[in-house]
Write a protein that holds these residues in place. Structure first.
Motif, PDB file in Angstrom:
ATOM      1  N   GLN A  62      -8.800  -6.312 -17.463  1.00 24.44           N
ATOM      2  CA  GLN A  62      -9.881  -7.165 -16.944  1.00 24.44           C
ATOM      3  C   GLN A  62      -9.579  -8.634 -17.227  1.00 24.44           C
ATOM      4  O   GLN A  62      -9.773  -9.499 -16.367  1.00 24.44           O
ATOM      5  CB  GLN A  62     -11.212  -6.759 -17.589  1.00 24.44           C
ATOM      6  N   LEU A  63      -9.065  -8.916 -18.430  1.00 21.58           N
ATOM      7  CA  LEU A  63      -8.716 -10.298 -18.784  1.00 21.58           C
ATOM      8  C   LEU A  63      -7.490 -10.777 -18.002  1.00 21.58           C
ATOM      9  O   LEU A  63      -7.419 -11.942 -17.611  1.00 21.58           O
ATOM     10  CB  LEU A  63      -8.474 -10.409 -20.294  1.00 21.58           C
ATOM     11  N   TYR A  64      -6.529  -9.866 -17.772  1.00 20.88           N
ATOM     12  CA  TYR A  64      -5.410 -10.208 -16.889  1.00 20.88           C
ATOM     13  C   TYR A  64      -5.933 -10.623 -15.506  1.00 20.88           C
ATOM     14  O   TYR A  64      -5.504 -11.629 -14.923  1.00 20.88           O
ATOM     15  CB  TYR A  64      -4.491  -8.991 -16.707  1.00 20.88           C
ATOM     16  N   PHE A  80      -8.559  -3.327 -10.512  1.00 19.53           N
ATOM     17  CA  PHE A  80      -8.624  -1.919 -10.101  1.00 19.53           C
ATOM     18  C   PHE A  80      -7.945  -1.014 -11.136  1.00 19.53           C
ATOM     19  O   PHE A  80      -8.377   0.127 -11.362  1.00 19.53           O
ATOM     20  CB  PHE A  80      -7.994  -1.726  -8.718  1.00 19.53           C
ATOM     21  N   LYS A  81      -6.905  -1.526 -11.754  1.00 19.23           N
ATOM     22  CA  LYS A  81      -6.240  -0.766 -12.816  1.00 19.23           C
ATOM     23  C   LYS A  81      -7.198  -0.557 -13.989  1.00 19.23           C
ATOM     24  O   LYS A  81      -7.235   0.514 -14.607  1.00 19.23           O
ATOM     25  CB  LYS A  81      -4.982  -1.506 -13.286  1.00 19.23           C
ATOM     26  N   PHE A 100     -18.151  -6.844 -15.782  1.00 20.13           N
ATOM     27  CA  PHE A 100     -17.154  -7.909 -15.689  1.00 20.13           C
ATOM     28  C   PHE A 100     -16.089  -7.572 -14.639  1.00 20.13           C
ATOM     29  O   PHE A 100     -15.640  -8.447 -13.896  1.00 20.13           O
ATOM     30  CB  PHE A 100     -16.490  -8.135 -17.042  1.00 20.13           C
ATOM     31  N   ILE A 101     -15.701  -6.291 -14.592  1.00 22.13           N
ATOM     32  CA  ILE A 101     -14.645  -5.893 -13.657  1.00 22.13           C
ATOM     33  C   ILE A 101     -15.130  -6.000 -12.212  1.00 22.13           C
ATOM     34  O   ILE A 101     -14.472  -6.610 -11.356  1.00 22.13           O
ATOM     35  CB  ILE A 101     -14.169  -4.456 -13.960  1.00 22.13           C
ATOM     36  N   TYR A 102     -16.311  -5.419 -11.937  1.00 19.39           N
ATOM     37  CA  TYR A 102     -16.833  -5.454 -10.564  1.00 19.39           C
ATOM     38  C   TYR A 102     -17.149  -6.885 -10.131  1.00 19.39           C
ATOM     39  O   TYR A 102     -16.900  -7.266  -8.973  1.00 19.39           O
ATOM     40  CB  TYR A 102     -18.084  -4.594 -10.458  1.00 19.39           C
ATOM     41  N   GLN A 137     -18.969  -5.099  -4.379  1.00 19.16           N
ATOM     42  CA  GLN A 137     -18.554  -5.177  -5.786  1.00 19.16           C
ATOM     43  C   GLN A 137     -19.649  -5.805  -6.649  1.00 19.16           C
ATOM     44  O   GLN A 137     -19.918  -5.348  -7.765  1.00 19.16           O
ATOM     45  CB  GLN A 137     -17.257  -5.981  -5.913  1.00 19.16           C
ATOM     46  N   TYR A 138     -20.286  -6.872  -6.149  1.00 19.35           N
ATOM     47  CA  TYR A 138     -21.359  -7.496  -6.928  1.00 19.35           C
ATOM     48  C   TYR A 138     -22.518  -6.528  -7.136  1.00 19.35           C
ATOM     49  O   TYR A 138     -23.125  -6.500  -8.218  1.00 19.35           O
ATOM     50  CB  TYR A 138     -21.876  -8.754  -6.209  1.00 19.35           C
TER      51      TYR A 138
END
Length: 453
Positions: A135-137, A155-156, A171-173, A192-193
């Protein structure tokens, strides 16, 4: 000590950061009295670092992160110390990304953290650790506008979490929403939101809610739904205010805990009195300076209003003697430039001399000549002054725009950052955007009062 840390953890999960901090600090004070400390020093320091970071007390957070790292290095190497070191690297990456905006350094730390996590396979929570890393990447690549890599890492991260339900998914979405929004893929962005929204709402994490509502506000603004954009912008602003209140509460708790350990001898009392007197004098001085500054800003504001013309003549009369091209070519370029001005080309953040010349079927040399000759300024100043002129009119005529944050307005008016917008605005008008907006609000309030009377 263990009971205090359990209480601290419970209060953290319930969202009461101030109480969590109070119990964690009490636990920290007991550490020297524990014979077999084990990794408790590391755990408590890491816990305090996370607490302080959650409320944006960065200096305290980094202090305890350094303590956790030093104490962890003193322990015998084990799977636990390896995992802890990986988590510390992950925290350092977060600071590099969010605080220092050094994305290269952030990714180096994430790479090192990932290697450490993989040295301890099948550890409890390892999928969340790895998903956080990705997620940080994704966040790094998003900031660098490398949207393909950002999307791949996000996605990973989802694949690593699988069915694990965690606030990290907010955070990811939200990150994926930002990626699709930047690429103008609006349908995918809102999907996604909307996935991020329930995770954010169920979380006690301010940042999860903040980034989700900020993304939704940007999306609805981009698709022209001003009503929903304004609603999410209001939620975003309210969350920032609530976060500031929590930070204040935690700061007061920190001061309270520190005061318990102070030696209240006469010397310190006298010093405190002296400092209070100095601060009082300083506050009085600042109030006077601020009053004078407000008067000057009001005068400049009134001068700016006088300069605002709803239909400005964009072609000054002055012309140098020597021409570079025929009169017909000049007229054609000027007419094309005028049409692009009417279409508000300058609100595009990535506008450049070459892209503008291409739209006019000309080249940069001729276009630069026309701008210098007829606008009497270089390209950058020409574009920036058009943006500020538009911003002045927009803010004056549309009261709803005054409710937005300066960073939002900067992007709307074509600037790359809050600071760039503020600097150019002040250079053109002599006052900051916030001062201009504040005075517009005062004038509007006076008008409302007069009408009511």
């Amino acid at each position: 000590m263990k009971c205090l840390m359990l209480l601290a953890t419970l209060h953290q999960h319930s969202g009461d950061v101030a109480k969590a901090l109070a119990f964690a600090i009490q636990a920290e004070k007991l550490v020297p009295r524990v014979q077999k400390k084990g990794n408790w020093e590391v755990r408590i320091a890491g816990f305090l670092s996370t607490l302080y970071r959650s409320v944006n007390l960065t200096e305290q957070a980094r202090k305890y992160l350094d303590i956790a790292e030093k104490k962890n290095m003193q322990l015998e190497p084990s799977p636990a110390t390896t995992t802890t070191y990986a988590l510390i690297l992950q925290e350092k990456a977060y600071y590099a990304i969010e605080e220092d905006q050094d994305y290269t350094s952030g990714m180096h730390k994430l790479q090192e953290a990932e290697q450490k996590f993989l040295e301890v396979p099948n550890q409890l929570g390892s999928n969340i650790f790895l998903a956080t890393n990705d997620q940080l990447y994704g966040l790094c690549y998003l900031k660098e506008k490398n949207y393909d890599k950002a999307k791949a890492h996000l996605f990973k991260a989802l694949a690593e979490l699988k069915d694990t339900e965690t606030e990290l998914k907010a955070f990811i979405y939200a990150g994926l929403g930002d990626v699709f929004l930047e690429n103008h893929q609006y349908e995918q962005a809102i999907q996604q939101y909307k996935k991020a929204e329930p995770y954010a709402n169920q979380s006690d994490n301010f940042n999860a809610k903040i980034i989700t509502n900020k993304g939704l506000a940007s999306y609805y603004n981009a698709v022209g739904d001003s009503k929903r954009a304004f609603r999410h912008q209001e939620i975003y602003s309210r969350l920032l205010d609530e976060q500031a209140q929590v930070t204040k509460s935690v700061s007061n708790q920190l001061i309270k805990e520190l005061n318990k350990d102070e030696d209240t001898n006469m010397m310190k009392v006298q010093v405190a009195i002296a400092i209070s007197i100095i601060l009082l004098l300083l506050v009085l001085s600042l109030l006077y300076i601020n009053q004078q500054s407000s008067k000057r800003n009001r005068l400049r504001y009134e001068q700016v209003l006088k300069r605002i013309d709803l239909n400005p003549d964009l072609v000054p009369a002055k012309q140098p003697a020597q021409a570079l091209m025929t009169k017909e070519s000049e007229d054609r370029l000027l007419a094309g430039l005028h049409k692009l001005e009417e279409k508000k080309f300058f609100l595009q953040g990535d506008v450049s001399l070459s892209t503008l010349a291409s739209k006019l079927n000309s080249n940069t040399k001729y276009l630069s000549y026309i701008i210098n000759r007829y606008k009497e300024k270089d390209f950058n100043n020409y574009v920036n002054e058009l943006r500020i002129t538009y911003a002045l009119k927009d803010l004056q005529l549309n009261p709803i725009e005054r409710k937005y944050k300066i960073s939002y307005l900067a992007k709307k008016y074509g600037f790359s950052s809050h600071s760039k917008f503020a600097a150019v605005f002040k250079a053109v008008t002599g006052i900051s955007p916030s001062v201009f907006i504040e005075n517009l609000r005062k004038d509007e309030a006076k008008e409302d009062f007069s009408e009511a009377s």
